[in-house]
Design an enzyme around this catalytic site. Structure first.
Site, PDB file in Angstrom:
ATOM      1  N   ASP A 154      68.889  79.635 105.662  1.00  0.00           N
ATOM      2  CA  ASP A 154      69.773  79.914 104.523  1.00  0.00           C
ATOM      3  C   ASP A 154      68.945  80.475 103.372  1.00  0.00           C
ATOM      4  O   ASP A 154      67.764  80.147 103.222  1.00  0.00           O
ATOM      5  CB  ASP A 154      70.472  78.630 104.049  1.00  0.00           C
ATOM      6  CG  ASP A 154      71.506  78.121 105.044  1.00  0.00           C
ATOM      7  OD1 ASP A 154      71.881  78.888 105.942  1.00  0.00           O
ATOM      8  OD2 ASP A 154      71.916  76.956 104.913  1.00  0.00           O
ATOM      9  N   ARG A 155      69.608  81.254 102.545  1.00  0.00           N
ATOM     10  CA  ARG A 155      68.936  81.881 101.399  1.00  0.00           C
ATOM     11  C   ARG A 155      68.238  80.837 100.516  1.00  0.00           C
ATOM     12  O   ARG A 155      67.133  81.036 100.024  1.00  0.00           O
ATOM     13  CB  ARG A 155      69.977  82.655 100.587  1.00  0.00           C
ATOM     14  CG  ARG A 155      69.399  83.432  99.432  1.00  0.00           C
ATOM     15  CD  ARG A 155      70.485  84.246  98.752  1.00  0.00           C
ATOM     16  NE  ARG A 155      69.916  85.045  97.682  1.00  0.00           N
ATOM     17  CZ  ARG A 155      70.581  85.978  97.017  1.00  0.00           C
ATOM     18  NH1 ARG A 155      71.833  86.230  97.320  1.00  0.00           N
ATOM     19  NH2 ARG A 155      70.002  86.655  96.059  1.00  0.00           N
TER      20      ARG A 155
END
Length: 318
Positions: free
Chosen positions: A140-141
């Site tokens: 995930d970012r």
């Protein structure tokens, strides 16, 4: 008025790095800015030739294949912002087949869905001589930590198989709100992906979803908080975040599945991101079968917040 030079037919020979790739995916990669619909049109019309023969979009390239690519007028390059070179990534492991980097939080792994570029685009920009660089998996970012990138298609294929078969051990560190009691707990809760009205992706626990298995181990516990290590046995989207939130232990700083009121308080206390870090990887080398074990320490901002909790909260044992 000066006319722009008309694009010409190009010829290219397939190297080891592209061998095994489907021709449609290869053309999408090398014809940057060209819509996929146009790629499929020139394949269907027979304008693309492999060794002077027509092929369909499912053809897999072989080393030494000679490709004829028809003239394609690319979109005006000035309209697209160039990918910034950015700061060099912290490389934890590298050889001729793969590299593992320590991804900073706040950077997507690839461009798309409102993000113009990510780790892989920056890495390609930083290494223009690299013939092949592809993500093996995703983070995930907001998540920091260990990310594997393949430098050869042969390595990518094997690593994808290993991921699917659960042969890559991935362990994460996260700080959750609440008192996690069990030294070790298996969490088996099926996960279902869905979209919000604005198109944003979300995941929920749902018996109709795909099987998901996490193993949660207690590292430290304070009044109100627990530091846990989570081993992923499956790699579903947002798996750790949804599993723990569903059990009543939201990740500190999680803006999708977390405790929003708590997050505001945590931000004032110094935690300005989600507390999730891909800390350990263990797998066999895809080409040599050598055992590889890697770790990445908590980033300074997470280490600093643990120190803050240690100072302000009573430590619980047992």
């Amino acid at each position: 008025m000066a006319l722009s030079k008309a694009p010409a037919v190009s010829h290219t020979r397939v190297d080891e790095g592209s061998a095994g790739q489907r021709i449609d995916n290869f053309l999408v990669r090398i014809c940057k800015g060209v819509p996929k619909s146009h790629i499929y049109r020139i394949l269907r019309s027979g304008e693309v030739r492999v060794n002077s023969r027509r092929v369909d979009q499912t053809y897999r390239l072989q080393e030494g294949d000679e490709l004829r690519i028809p003239p394609i007028r690319l979109a005006d390059k000035g309209a697209v912002a160039p990918v910034p070179v950015g700061k060099a990534f912290d490389i934890v492991f590298e050889d001729e087949a793969l590299l593992v980097l320590d991804k900073p939080a706040g950077l997507a792994v690839h461009g798309g869905s409102g993000v113009s570029f990510g780790v892989i685009e920056q890495l390609r920009r930083q290494r223009p001589e690299a013939k092949f660089l592809e993500l093996v998996h995703r983070l995930d970012r907001e998540t920091s930590g260990l990310l594997i990138v393949a430098k050869k298609r042969s390595a990518l294929t094997v690593l994808h198989d290993m991921m699917r078969e659960g042969k890559v051990q991935k362990r994460y560190l996260t700080l959750v709100a609440g008192r996690w009691l069990n030294p070790q707990q298996h969490v088996r809760l099926a996960l279902h992906k869905y979209l919000l009205e604005n198109g944003e992706r979300r995941v929920s626990v749902n018996p109709e979803g795909k099987p998901a298995h996490s193993i949660v181990r207690l590292v430290k516990r304070w009044s109100g908080y627990s530091l846990v290590e989570v081993e992923l046995k499956t790699g579903r989207t947002h798996q750790i975040r949804v599993h723990l939130s569903h059990l009543g232990f939201p990740l500190c700083g999680d803006d999708k599945y977390g405790d929003f009121a708590l997050n505001k308080q945590l931000e004032k206390e110094g935690l300005k991101r989600m507390f999730l870090h891909a800390a350990k990887l263990a797998f066999r080398h895809p080409l040599t079968d050598q055992a590889i074990e890697l770790s990445a320490p908590l980033p300074a901002e997470l280490e600093g917040f643990v120190a803050f909790v240690e100072q302000t909260r009573e430590r619980e044992h047992g």
